[in-house]
Design an enzyme around this catalytic site. Structure first.
Site, PDB file in Angstrom:
ATOM      1  N   THR A 187       1.951  -4.062   4.900  1.00 46.78           N
ATOM      2  CA  THR A 187       1.789  -4.197   6.413  1.00 46.78           C
ATOM      3  C   THR A 187       1.343  -5.724   6.784  1.00 46.78           C
ATOM      4  O   THR A 187       1.861  -5.963   7.988  1.00 46.78           O
ATOM      5  CB  THR A 187       1.036  -3.160   6.780  1.00 46.78           C
ATOM      6  OG1 THR A 187      -0.383  -3.394   6.343  1.00 46.78           O
ATOM      7  CG2 THR A 187       1.444  -1.822   6.485  1.00 46.78           C
ATOM      8  N   THR A 233       1.013  -1.299  -0.084  1.00 46.59           N
ATOM      9  CA  THR A 233      -0.204   0.019  -0.027  1.00 46.59           C
ATOM     10  C   THR A 233       0.807   1.151   0.064  1.00 46.59           C
ATOM     11  O   THR A 233       0.463   2.307  -0.655  1.00 46.59           O
ATOM     12  CB  THR A 233      -0.773   0.118   1.289  1.00 46.59           C
ATOM     13  OG1 THR A 233      -1.624  -1.299   1.132  1.00 46.59           O
ATOM     14  CG2 THR A 233      -1.825   1.311   1.114  1.00 46.59           C
TER      15      THR A 233
END
EC number: 6.3.5.-
Length: 426
Positions: free
Chosen positions: A168, A92
């Site tokens: 993440t 991301t």
């Protein structure tokens, strides 16, 4: 009406203004709102569409194969700043909108991050390099090796700090792997983002700025830098073997476990406040780096639950797995019905290790009879090592040592994965 037009769309009870996006559904119009979010509108419910000229507009163009090339960056080195290499693996933090589907996909190279966050050039001399372009759920041990090799190459070529952009979801696995695989005097900082760069609530820029700040510090080791609070205030510096993602979507999802963060980073004032003792680097050995690429991949990680079937363990043993990490309940327990599977593993020379699914706290298998019996069956209690870190550590140990030596080393503190004592505050 073309893709990129700024439009006003009237529905029966509401109105939408935004940039027209491509749609894969002929019955739907997709508009990117000023908020950064996309909205899909059924054509049959649209009353009218008007093309507007947006405020402060420039001619919008979605990325295509013909216009996604940038001119090479012409960066002059500042002799007063450190040389930091940003290695991009995707995720991301390095993503943008896919204008074909409206979804967010990895697309930026490391140099694109510099263009997106020009403040980085005031902190360090930046070199960008894309080594992977994957979502972190697709991370594999062989990619850890590729990343370690890239780190080694960058340090040998003069990098004084490394920043790795990473998705993440599995960043704490990679942080643990690099902690065991790479021996270096320079800081290695992993950084991600919970919200992509096209969203107003994105945490990408602040996280990257803070990560580069950390990479210029006179410390060594592998760390994770992420938001320290929900708001855009500070970022935290976490040890790579004592950190975990503890929320699916919050910007401050990453927390240090059984300890404080190493430091708080203020990306606005450019101040770093250390909260505990650091690992100081030896500047005379700054270019010395070694990596150990040997990993045993036949390792399983199993969460214990009520009614768990011992056949699960037997399956892994019969499939040739070398070690099994259990996330036990409480202090490190399993149902008694699981004992036969553990005994089967032990008799077949498969190492069974115990962590706790409580995340915080330490395994102690000497308090209750269940724990003592598990130890008699060959289960090794593994202190306060996080289950994901334990999973990676035994991969590393069995890749480099035989079973006998791996047993001796599993509870030896190698890179800070074990706290000798735990402050009751954490």
């Amino acid at each position: 009406m073309d893709v990129g037009d700024f439009v006003k769309i009237k529905m029966e009870n509401t109105m939408y203004c935004g940039t027209l996006m491509p749609s894969i559904n002929e019955d739907t119009i997709v508009v990117k709102m000023k908020s950064g979010y996309n909205v899909g509108l059924k054509k049959t419910k649209i009353k009218s569409i008007e093309i507007l000229k947006p405020e402060n507009s420039s001619n919008f163009q979605p990325l295509t194969s013909s216009n996604n090339e940038f001119k090479p960056l012409n960066l002059e080195k500042n002799p007063n700043l450190k040389n930091i290499s940003i290695l991009s693996t995707g995720g991301t933090v390095a993503s943008r909108v896919d204008y074909k589907t409206g979804a967010v996909h990895p697309a930026f190279t490391a140099n694109d991050l510099i263009r997106a966050v020009p403040e980085l050039l005031d902190i360090a001399n930046i070199k960008g390099r894309a080594i992977l372009n994957i979502l972190s759920e697709n991370m594999l041990p062989k990619y850890w090796v590729m990343t370690a090799e890239a780190i080694k190459e960058e340090i040998e070529n003069g990098a004084e700090g490394i920043v790795i952009t990473h998705g993440t979801d599995t960043m704490h696995y990679t942080a643990a792997a690099l902690s065991f695989m790479v021996e270096s005097e320079v800081p290695i900082i992993l950084v991600g983002a919970q919200r992509s760069s096209d969203r107003p609530s994105s945490d990408a820029a602040l996280n990257i700025i803070s990560a580069v700040m950390a990479a210029t510090e006179p410390i060594k080791g592998v760390y994770v830098v992420m938001h320290g609070e929900i708001d855009d205030t500070i970022c935290n510096l976490h040890e790579g073997v004592k950190v975990r993602k503890l929320h699916s979507s919050r910007r401050d999802a990453f927390k240090s476990v059984n300890n404080t963060p190493v430091a708080k980073i203020n990306p606005f004032t450019k101040e770093i406040t250390y909260l505990r003792e650091i690992k100081p680097q030896n500047s005379s050995k700054i270019k010395k780096v070694s990596i150990n690429k040997k990993l045993e991949e036949k390792i399983a990680l199993i969460k214990v639950y009520p009614g768990i079937d011992s056949e699960i363990l037997k399956f892994y043993v019969d499939k040739g797995y070398k070690a099994i990490v259990l996330e036990g309940t409480g202090l490190g327990h399993t149902p008694e019905t699981f004992f036969s599977g553990i005994d089967y593993a032990n008799k077949n020379n498969v190492l069974v290790l115990m962590s706790t699914q409580t995340i915080n706290g330490r395994v102690n298998m000497n308090i209750y009879s269940n724990g003592r019996e598990l130890q008699s069956l060959g289960v090794l209690p593994c202190e306060d090592i996080l289950s994901e870190v334990l999973f990676v550590k035994i991969m590393h140990l069995l890749g480099n040592y035989d079973l006998k030596d791996a047993k001796k080393l599993i509870c030896k503190n190698r890179v800070g994965e074990i706290n000798e004592s735990i402050n009751l505050k954490y």
